[in-house]
Each structure stands twice: as C-alpha cells, then as structure tokens.
Design a protein around this motif. Sequence first.
Motif, PDB file in Angstrom:
ATOM      1  N   ARG A 249       0.845  -1.135  -0.094  1.00 46.77           N
ATOM      2  CA  ARG A 249       0.070  -0.108  -0.072  1.00 46.77           C
ATOM      3  C   ARG A 249       0.794   1.324   0.017  1.00 46.77           C
ATOM      4  N   ARG A 250       0.128   2.440  -0.642  1.00 44.45           N
ATOM      5  CA  ARG A 250       1.216   3.487  -0.852  1.00 44.45           C
ATOM      6  C   ARG A 250       1.011   4.542   0.263  1.00 44.45           C
ATOM      7  N   ALA A 251       0.122   4.703   0.992  1.00 44.44           N
ATOM      8  CA  ALA A 251       0.335   5.759   2.035  1.00 44.44           C
ATOM      9  C   ALA A 251      -0.516   5.425   3.409  1.00 44.44           C
ATOM     10  N   ARG A 296       2.199  13.445   0.182  1.00 43.01           N
ATOM     11  CA  ARG A 296       1.487  13.622  -0.744  1.00 43.01           C
ATOM     12  C   ARG A 296       2.151  12.997  -2.038  1.00 43.01           C
ATOM     13  N   GLY A 298       4.338  10.880  -2.380  1.00 40.88           N
ATOM     14  CA  GLY A 298       4.959   9.272  -2.262  1.00 40.88           C
ATOM     15  C   GLY A 298       6.311   9.465  -1.810  1.00 40.88           C
ATOM     16  N   GLU A 317      -4.613   9.696  -1.879  1.00 42.00           N
ATOM     17  CA  GLU A 317      -3.936   8.411  -1.968  1.00 42.00           C
ATOM     18  C   GLU A 317      -3.706   7.646  -0.474  1.00 42.00           C
ATOM     19  N   ASP A 319      -4.316   5.010   1.732  1.00 36.47           N
ATOM     20  CA  ASP A 319      -5.110   3.684   1.439  1.00 36.47           C
ATOM     21  C   ASP A 319      -4.497   2.654   2.660  1.00 36.47           C
ATOM     22  N   ARG A 343     -11.336   8.764  -3.205  1.00 32.42           N
ATOM     23  CA  ARG A 343     -10.767   7.942  -4.250  1.00 32.42           C
ATOM     24  C   ARG A 343      -9.417   8.690  -4.912  1.00 32.42           C
ATOM     25  N   ALA A 344      -8.583   7.954  -5.612  1.00 31.28           N
ATOM     26  CA  ALA A 344      -7.476   8.274  -6.169  1.00 31.28           C
ATOM     27  C   ALA A 344      -7.029   7.305  -7.356  1.00 31.28           C
ATOM     28  N   LYS A 347      -6.296   3.524  -6.726  1.00 29.62           N
ATOM     29  CA  LYS A 347      -6.481   3.029  -5.524  1.00 29.62           C
ATOM     30  C   LYS A 347      -7.926   2.229  -5.365  1.00 29.62           C
TER      31      LYS A 347
END
Length: 550
Positions: A249-251, A296, A298, A317, A319, A343-344, A347
Amino acid sequence: MLQLRDYQRAGLDALRAAWEGAAGPPLRDGLIVLPTGAGKALVIAALARETLARDAGARIAIVTHSRELIAQNHRELMGYWPEAPAGIFSAGLGRREAAAAVLVCGIQSVWDKLGAIGPRDLVIVDEAHLIPRAAETRYGRFLAGLRALRPEMRVVGFTATPYRLDSGRLDEGEGRLFERIVHEATVGDLIQRGHLAPLVSKATLTALDVSGVGRRGGDYIPSQLEAAVNQDWITRAAVEEMAEYGRTRRAWLAFCAGLAHATAVRDAVRAAGFSCETVSGETPRRSRDRIVQAFRDGQIRCLTSVGVLATGFNVPEVDLVALLRPTQSTGLYVQQVGRALRRAPGKEDALVLDYAGLVRMHGPIDSVTARTAAAVRGRESEMRAKACPGCGALIALNASTCEACWVEPEAEEETEPKHEAAAEDTLPILSERVTAALRMQAGWHRVRDWYPQAAPGGLDLVLACEPGEERIRLDLEASGYAREKAVRWWRGLGGERDAPASADEALERWHELARPALLRIRPAGRLNAEVALRFADGRVFTETRREDAA
C-alpha cells in the motif's frame, strides 16, 4: 465550471426549501452532513455563488478553524467561480481582506474583529462539529456578535459528524446552534455509487488495553491513555502487523495517543524498513507543510499523527489507516477513518487496522449516524465480530459467510480456546449490507460447493454458485490446444505441474486442487467469455472459454 453531483445538489436544494419554509416554519440555521471526501468545499462554493446570484448585495463569511481548510475553501471557490468577489482573513496565511463580499476566514483571526468584517447575511461554518456548546467561546461570541449586527443572518453548518465529543447532537439540547439537519448523505451510499473508496478491515493480533484509564470531559484522560498504550512491545507488535498488511500500500496514516507514542510508532516503522515522519501540533508550520507534501508525493510511506490530521487533511492516496488512539468520541473515530475515503488513481480500496477497538465501540463506519452516536455510551455493541479463517477480514460473530472473500468459515470447536486477537471484540469496518452490494456490483458470485464429474474425454468441475450451476470442462485426454487449456486450468486450480492424463487419474488427484471462493464470468468477445476464479488467499486465476462449449 465544475458540476455538482446529485447528492451535492440535493443538499443545497434541501437547504433552500428549509429557508423558504417548504415543510414547516422557515429555517434560519441548518446543518448539511456530507462524509469526508464527498466534496464539502465544492458545495460551500456553490452555496456562496447561488446566494450572491439571488442577492448581489449579500455579504458572506465562510469560517473554519485551520489555515489548511481556509486555503482549500478559497481555492475551491475560485476554481468553481473564478470571478468570485472573495478574500481571505487569516493571520496564519498573512491576509486580512475584510472588505470582501465572500470572506473565507479563520475563527482565531476574526472572532474579535466584528467591526472590520461585519455585518454578514450568511455565515457558513466548515467542520461545524468543532463549535463548542458554550456561548462564551470564540465561535459563540463571533456568531452572537454578528447576529446582533444583523438579526436575520442565517448560519449553515457543514460537517461529516454532526455531534460533539460527548455525542451531543449539534441540533439538539440546550445551547444548540442549529435547528435541524436539512440533508445528510451517507458513507455507505456514496461507496456503493463509486464516489468514495471502499474500506476493508483485518483482524489485528495486537489490542490496546485501556481498562484502567480514567475519563474526563467525555474521553480518556490524555496522560493516562498515552501511558497505557505507549509500551514498546505493543508498539513493535502493532507495527509488525502494519508493515505486513501495508507492504503493497502506498500511503499509511497512524493515529496515536500522544507525541511520545507517535514518535515511538514512527521509529518502529522506520526500523521495519519504511519511511515515516511524525506530525503534531508542535510541528513547526513550514516543517509540517514540507512533510505533508512529501507524503502526498509518495516520498514518505507513513505519517504518525497526534491530533492534527483527523480533520482538514486532504491526501486522496491514503490507503491504510491504523487506529492506535482509543477514543470515546464517535466524531473523532469517523474523522480518522474518513481520511481514507477519498478516491485516487490506482486506489482500489483502503485498509483500516483497528488496534483500539473503535469499530466495536462505535459501529461500522457506514452505520454511524447522529442517532447512533448518541447511543454509544452505556451499551455494548449488538454486532460483534471474528476473523475470517480464509482471509482475516472481520465478520460478525453470527455470520456464516465472509463478505470479504466470500468463503464459508470453518466451524470452530466449542472446546477450542479463544483467539488472543482483538478481532472477537471488533466489528467489520463496513456493514454487511454495503459489502454485499459491492460484491454484486463487481460481478463476483460466491461458490457454495464444488465437485468433480467424469465427462467424455476428461472431467467437468461443477461449481454451485448463487445464480446457479457452472461447469468448467477439462479435456485432459485430448491433444493440442484443448489439452494445453486443460493443463492451464489444472495448474490454475492449484494442481501439480504434471496434469493428469485421464479423468480417472484426475479423480484420484482431486485433493491437489483448491476450492475457489468466488466465480466471475464476463463477456470477452462475441463467442468467448472470461472466467475468473478467486481463492481465499486472494489469488485470482483467469482463463477464457467458448460460450458454446460452456
């Protein structure tokens, strides 16, 4: 110009009807409830523009509590209406444009500047749940002072959580500022319609124990709370789970119980090999802006927070949300989880890890309303939960199926000891109604049973699903393309590399295959269909078949 969605339009229409007395006495002060990520700033911008379109001489104040929200509301207004006669009054932003017809301002900067900014015909309060009940506060004095200047002034509050820390509704009780909620959009509805990101939850083996923590002012005493949860072994165990679940997962956002706790969680995340920073009320403004921007972009995987990212924090972002701060406040719980609802691109959903038992206390996020929030204290939740043996998602204790992977959980022996995880005291983050609807929208059907059946030249796999029976033909005794396809199916179902050469051999080796949890069939051209099987471990196998051969 940006267009309002139907639920956003419905909110403004309901407000207008209330002002005009369409269903009773005309309303002066009303609430509009929109979940985090539902576009409050755009609705506020549209309200300001439509008010001035009806009365060109109207004067409007849009007031909130943080410079981030002030800047966001002004930016949204100018994007929606570039010619807006708008200005900003905020010490934090270094602007004091008091004469603007539409003034976007911070309560800390304007509460005692009534002579400069008033009078106003309409006051719009963003994050209205932060208005204290007591009249002798900045908000109380500001609104009372403006109403003294113009008694007919209207007040509109926007919030995702129309209740205070003590679960008191903003439109009820002594000292209320709003007469009623004129429109409320729900999290569950907006998730089903694709406007908000779906949420998923997993049972955590780590549970925070606050049984000995005292309460004051409707919530846990901060110093006692942090002392109870900020223990090294608990933090390491929680972060180990967070790292495992969040690896792809990204964030991540981790809400903590105090600065020392947030720092400990940050250090544990870093030790696990992921970039992490802490943001609190003590973080200098420029440092905070730099950290949030890197998050933000990443460049930072995780932020640990102490009381500053639960409202007004807009990073779509996000998640993964880790709930590491136990709280009696339904509003704080909803605001924290709400950070993951936007939403992004790329995602698919967001994961909520509830170490603090908040879902059990306050209920699934889509089921929380002003009414349910008022009933939180003094009762145990009627819907408890357990971990699905297939995927670890949280499901109700009395559920016979898992709505996350749609497998039949194995029956537990009554003599089996209880799991040490907090899962048995935790609810799914979304109610069964919403998760079932999401499943149907995606076209997946639960496989209730399956069995092999000998067929000429091979084997039929018979899948008993909700809409009916489906058969998958394995032409194991064929040659060429048909044999290759049968081998792919065999391996895709978990069979060993050397596929059986006959139906009899396949029946003997049936134990090699894994039962699918879900089946989805979609058109793939005029004569072909895509058949997808999803297994309990999350693996998906996809193959095509000719529809005339199904």
